[in-house]
Design a protein around this motif. Structure first.
Motif, PDB file in Angstrom:
ATOM      1  N   TYR A  28       0.850  -1.036   0.083  1.00  0.00           N
ATOM      2  CA  TYR A  28       0.011  -0.037  -0.032  1.00  0.00           C
ATOM      3  C   TYR A  28       0.961   1.122   0.017  1.00  0.00           C
ATOM      4  N   THR A  29       1.802   1.171   0.763  1.00  0.00           N
ATOM      5  CA  THR A  29       2.708   2.563   0.963  1.00  0.00           C
ATOM      6  C   THR A  29       3.379   2.828  -0.444  1.00  0.00           C
ATOM      7  N   SER A  30       3.123   4.267  -0.834  1.00  0.00           N
ATOM      8  CA  SER A  30       3.741   4.682  -2.255  1.00  0.00           C
ATOM      9  C   SER A  30       5.390   4.643  -1.909  1.00  0.00           C
ATOM     10  N   MET A  31       5.937   4.530  -3.206  1.00  0.00           N
ATOM     11  CA  MET A  31       7.277   4.791  -3.432  1.00  0.00           C
ATOM     12  C   MET A  31       7.776   6.031  -2.866  1.00  0.00           C
ATOM     13  N   GLU A  32       6.954   7.169  -3.187  1.00  0.00           N
ATOM     14  CA  GLU A  32       7.254   8.561  -2.885  1.00  0.00           C
ATOM     15  C   GLU A  32       7.203   8.509  -1.474  1.00  0.00           C
ATOM     16  N   PHE A  33       6.385   7.950  -0.813  1.00  0.00           N
ATOM     17  CA  PHE A  33       6.444   8.115   0.635  1.00  0.00           C
ATOM     18  C   PHE A  33       7.461   7.512   1.378  1.00  0.00           C
ATOM     19  N   VAL A  34       8.022   6.465   0.976  1.00  0.00           N
ATOM     20  CA  VAL A  34       9.071   5.894   1.405  1.00  0.00           C
ATOM     21  C   VAL A  34      10.379   6.516   1.202  1.00  0.00           C
ATOM     22  N   ILE A  35      10.533   7.053   0.026  1.00  0.00           N
ATOM     23  CA  ILE A  35      11.606   8.079  -0.137  1.00  0.00           C
ATOM     24  C   ILE A  35      11.432   9.201   0.745  1.00  0.00           C
ATOM     25  N   ASP A  36      10.498   9.820   1.061  1.00  0.00           N
ATOM     26  CA  ASP A  36      10.053  11.101   1.946  1.00  0.00           C
ATOM     27  C   ASP A  36      10.802  10.524   3.119  1.00  0.00           C
ATOM     28  N   VAL A  37      10.221   9.252   3.704  1.00  0.00           N
ATOM     29  CA  VAL A  37      10.712   8.951   4.928  1.00  0.00           C
ATOM     30  C   VAL A  37      12.148   8.866   4.941  1.00  0.00           C
ATOM     31  N   LEU A  38      12.804   8.230   4.128  1.00  0.00           N
ATOM     32  CA  LEU A  38      14.396   7.877   4.110  1.00  0.00           C
ATOM     33  C   LEU A  38      15.154   9.136   4.121  1.00  0.00           C
ATOM     34  N   ARG A  39      14.597  10.130   3.463  1.00  0.00           N
ATOM     35  CA  ARG A  39      15.226  11.450   3.291  1.00  0.00           C
ATOM     36  C   ARG A  39      15.080  12.381   4.710  1.00  0.00           C
ATOM     37  N   LYS A  40      13.770  12.323   5.207  1.00  0.00           N
ATOM     38  CA  LYS A  40      13.475  13.084   6.300  1.00  0.00           C
ATOM     39  C   LYS A  40      14.016  12.199   7.721  1.00  0.00           C
ATOM     40  N   PHE A  41      13.979  11.085   7.842  1.00  0.00           N
ATOM     41  CA  PHE A  41      14.333  10.412   9.121  1.00  0.00           C
ATOM     42  C   PHE A  41      15.688   9.840   8.981  1.00  0.00           C
ATOM     43  N   PHE A  42      16.286   9.558   7.845  1.00  0.00           N
ATOM     44  CA  PHE A  42      17.524   8.996   7.537  1.00  0.00           C
ATOM     45  C   PHE A  42      18.586   9.654   6.947  1.00  0.00           C
ATOM     46  N   HIS A  43      18.381  11.068   6.565  1.00  0.00           N
ATOM     47  CA  HIS A  43      19.009  12.255   6.012  1.00  0.00           C
ATOM     48  C   HIS A  43      19.843  11.622   4.764  1.00  0.00           C
ATOM     49  N   LYS A  44      18.971  10.817   3.852  1.00  0.00           N
ATOM     50  CA  LYS A  44      19.438  10.365   2.773  1.00  0.00           C
ATOM     51  C   LYS A  44      19.394  11.259   1.406  1.00  0.00           C
ATOM     52  N   GLU A  45      20.240  11.228   0.798  1.00  0.00           N
ATOM     53  CA  GLU A  45      20.110  12.069  -0.656  1.00  0.00           C
ATOM     54  C   GLU A  45      19.083  11.343  -1.588  1.00  0.00           C
TER      55      GLU A  45
END
Length: 99
Positions: A28-45
């Motif tokens: 269910y979770t969108s790919m865009e949301f996962v990217i947002d989480v990775l950038r927001k909480f894990f400080h990924k480029e």
């Protein structure tokens, strides 16, 4: 403190255990949301976040970072809280690294 006492103290110090924070795939979770989480909480480029998101999608899970227990637990709570606030079922879990 004598040299013998210093050696004893140093030998008793233990490296704290490390824990991987892992995001799990769902349908269910969108790919865009996962990217947002990775950038927001894990400080990924963006490109690193996109690569991790694809790994989650293809392999069912991926490591987002390795931390001390307290930091890893906080990251898991942040990800799950943020996901629920945004009506997403994305799950994060801890896995202890074996050293």
């Amino acid at each position: 403190m004598s040299q013998a006492n210093l050696k004893t103290v140093k030998q008793k110090l233990k490296i704290p255990n490390r824990f991987d924070v892992i995001l799990l795939n769902d349908d269910y979770t969108s790919m865009e949301f996962v990217i947002d989480v990775l950038r927001k909480f894990f400080h990924k480029e963006f490109q690193a976040a996109e690569a991790i998101m694809l790994k989650i999608h293809l392999d069912g899970e991926a490591v987002c970072g390795s931390y001390s227990y307290d930091v890893a637990q906080t990251k898991v709570k942040q990800v799950i809280g943020y996901s629920r606030e945004n009506d997403q079922p994305l799950m994060a879990v801890l896995r202890e690294l074996s050293i």
